[in-house]
Design an enzyme around this catalytic site. Structure first.
Site, mmCIF file in Angstrom:
data_model
loop_
_atom_site.group_PDB
_atom_site.id
_atom_site.type_symbol
_atom_site.label_atom_id
_atom_site.label_comp_id
_atom_site.label_asym_id
_atom_site.label_seq_id
_atom_site.Cartn_x
_atom_site.Cartn_y
_atom_site.Cartn_z
ATOM 1 N N LYS A 22 -19.803 -12.161 -23.148
ATOM 2 C CA LYS A 22 -19.157 -13.424 -23.528
ATOM 3 C C LYS A 22 -17.661 -13.366 -23.205
ATOM 4 O O LYS A 22 -17.071 -14.344 -22.744
ATOM 5 C CB LYS A 22 -19.369 -13.674 -25.029
ATOM 6 C CG LYS A 22 -18.755 -14.967 -25.514
ATOM 7 C CD LYS A 22 -19.205 -15.310 -26.922
ATOM 8 C CE LYS A 22 -18.569 -16.591 -27.372
ATOM 9 N NZ LYS A 22 -19.487 -17.566 -27.890
ATOM 10 N N ARG A 77 -21.507 -24.340 -26.937
ATOM 11 C CA ARG A 77 -21.388 -22.900 -27.186
ATOM 12 C C ARG A 77 -20.308 -22.665 -28.216
ATOM 13 O O ARG A 77 -19.345 -23.432 -28.290
ATOM 14 C CB ARG A 77 -20.977 -22.163 -25.911
ATOM 15 C CG ARG A 77 -22.055 -22.120 -24.911
ATOM 16 C CD ARG A 77 -21.712 -21.271 -23.718
ATOM 17 N NE ARG A 77 -22.833 -21.323 -22.823
ATOM 18 C CZ ARG A 77 -23.910 -20.563 -22.954
ATOM 19 N NH1 ARG A 77 -23.987 -19.664 -23.902
ATOM 20 N NH2 ARG A 77 -24.928 -20.704 -22.131
ATOM 21 N N HIS A 125 -17.130 -33.331 -33.465
ATOM 22 C CA HIS A 125 -18.425 -32.980 -34.056
ATOM 23 C C HIS A 125 -19.073 -34.241 -34.629
ATOM 24 O O HIS A 125 -18.413 -35.021 -35.311
ATOM 25 C CB HIS A 125 -18.234 -31.937 -35.169
ATOM 26 C CG HIS A 125 -19.537 -31.505 -35.758
ATOM 27 N ND1 HIS A 125 -20.395 -30.645 -35.089
ATOM 28 C CD2 HIS A 125 -20.167 -31.858 -36.904
ATOM 29 C CE1 HIS A 125 -21.482 -30.479 -35.816
ATOM 30 N NE2 HIS A 125 -21.374 -31.199 -36.920
HETATM 31 C C1 GAR Z 1 -21.496 -35.725 -28.952
HETATM 32 O O1 GAR Z 1 -22.233 -36.434 -29.915
HETATM 33 C C2 GAR Z 1 -20.697 -34.619 -29.611
HETATM 34 O O2 GAR Z 1 -20.183 -34.975 -30.863
HETATM 35 C C3 GAR Z 1 -21.732 -33.547 -29.749
HETATM 36 O O3 GAR Z 1 -22.459 -33.603 -28.549
HETATM 37 C C4 GAR Z 1 -22.437 -34.931 -28.049
HETATM 38 C C5 GAR Z 1 -21.941 -34.895 -26.633
HETATM 39 O O4 GAR Z 1 -22.027 -36.147 -26.032
HETATM 40 N N1 GAR Z 1 -21.149 -32.272 -29.964
HETATM 41 C C6 GAR Z 1 -21.702 -31.334 -30.725
HETATM 42 O O5 GAR Z 1 -22.759 -31.486 -31.297
HETATM 43 C C7 GAR Z 1 -20.920 -30.039 -30.819
HETATM 44 N N2 GAR Z 1 -21.541 -29.159 -31.741
HETATM 45 P P1 GAR Z 1 -21.280 -36.438 -24.676
HETATM 46 O O6 GAR Z 1 -21.673 -35.327 -23.709
HETATM 47 O O7 GAR Z 1 -21.817 -37.760 -24.238
HETATM 48 O O8 GAR Z 1 -19.807 -36.463 -24.945
#
Ligand code: GAR
Length: 205
Positions: free
Chosen positions: A67, A93, A111
């Site tokens: 990593k 990640r 988030h």
């Molecule tokens: C979004 O809903 C973001 O909040 C979430 O992934 C999605 C990405 O959407 N992130 C997480 O869950 C982080 N743990 P996008 O690729 O359309 O921006």
């Protein structure tokens, strides 16, 4: 004032990246996206970057022995592009110590839940399945924990009885597209002050 140089890390469709790009294009954020990086070759976020004429890079985790090595390589690329703020936008990640040490206090994340509730993956589904009446999204600084860093902005949405998890996710996403660019704007204007767990927004600017 010179533009804040952003490095975006994304794993998927990149709608948050797009909302940041759109707000920059509209002249609302004094920043520019210097580079977009993904751990997934097929991430549509990379395609969005190319369509916007931006440098885009794919880093396959499996190509590296550890990593640390994976993150070192990403850090090199971010530094090559003069990145000042790293924005995780659907980056799936956990950020490790190498990236955090290279950009101390300069990594932010969106988030899809009201932290500290429902950290980790699928925050929207977790909240929906739990039966909460309100959920939302959170922009926060990233620390070594999982979604535990100081909170910059949050937005709340209602959860309706008839909602599916997808409908709730869509309602949350709409708010993500508002508060993430807004948090970056505040950072770019030097209006965020972090004291311990608290992030204060300077309103007098
Ligand atoms: C979004 O809903 C973001 O909040 C979430 O992934 C999605 C990405 O959407 N992130 C997480 O869950 C982080 N743990 P996008 O690729 O359309 O921006």
């Amino acid at each position: 004032m010179s533009k804040l140089r952003l490095g975006i890390l994304a794993s998927g469709r990149g709608s948050n990246l797009q909302s940041i790009l759109d707000q920059i294009t509209a002249g609302r954020i004094n920043a520019e996206v210097a580079v977009v990086i993904s751990d997934k070759k097929e991430a549509f976020a990379l395609e969005r970057a190319r369509m916007a004429g931006l440098p885009a890079g794919h880093f396959n985790y499996r190509d590296f022995p550890s990593k640390d090595a994976y993150e070192s390589s990403i850090v090199d690329r971010l530094k090559q592009h003069g990145v000042e703020l790293v924005c995780l936008a659907g980056y799936m990640r956990i950020v490790g110590k190498v990236l955090l040490a290279a950009f101390p206090g300069r990594v932010v994340n969106i988030h899809p839940a009201l932290l500290p509730s429902f950290p980790g993956l699928h925050g929207q589904e977790q909240a929906w399945a739990y039966g909460v009446k309100f959920s939302g999204c959170t922009v926060h600084f990233v620390d070594e924990g999982m979604d535990t860093g100081p909170i910059i902005l949050q937005a709340v949405v209602p959860v309706y009885d008839e909602d599916t998890a997808d409908e709730l996710s869509a309602r949350i996403l709409e708010q993500e597209h508002k508060i993430y660019p807004e948090a970056i704007r505040l950072y770019a204007e030097g209006r965020l002050k972090v004291e311990g767990r608290k992030v204060y927004v300077n309103k007098n600017k």
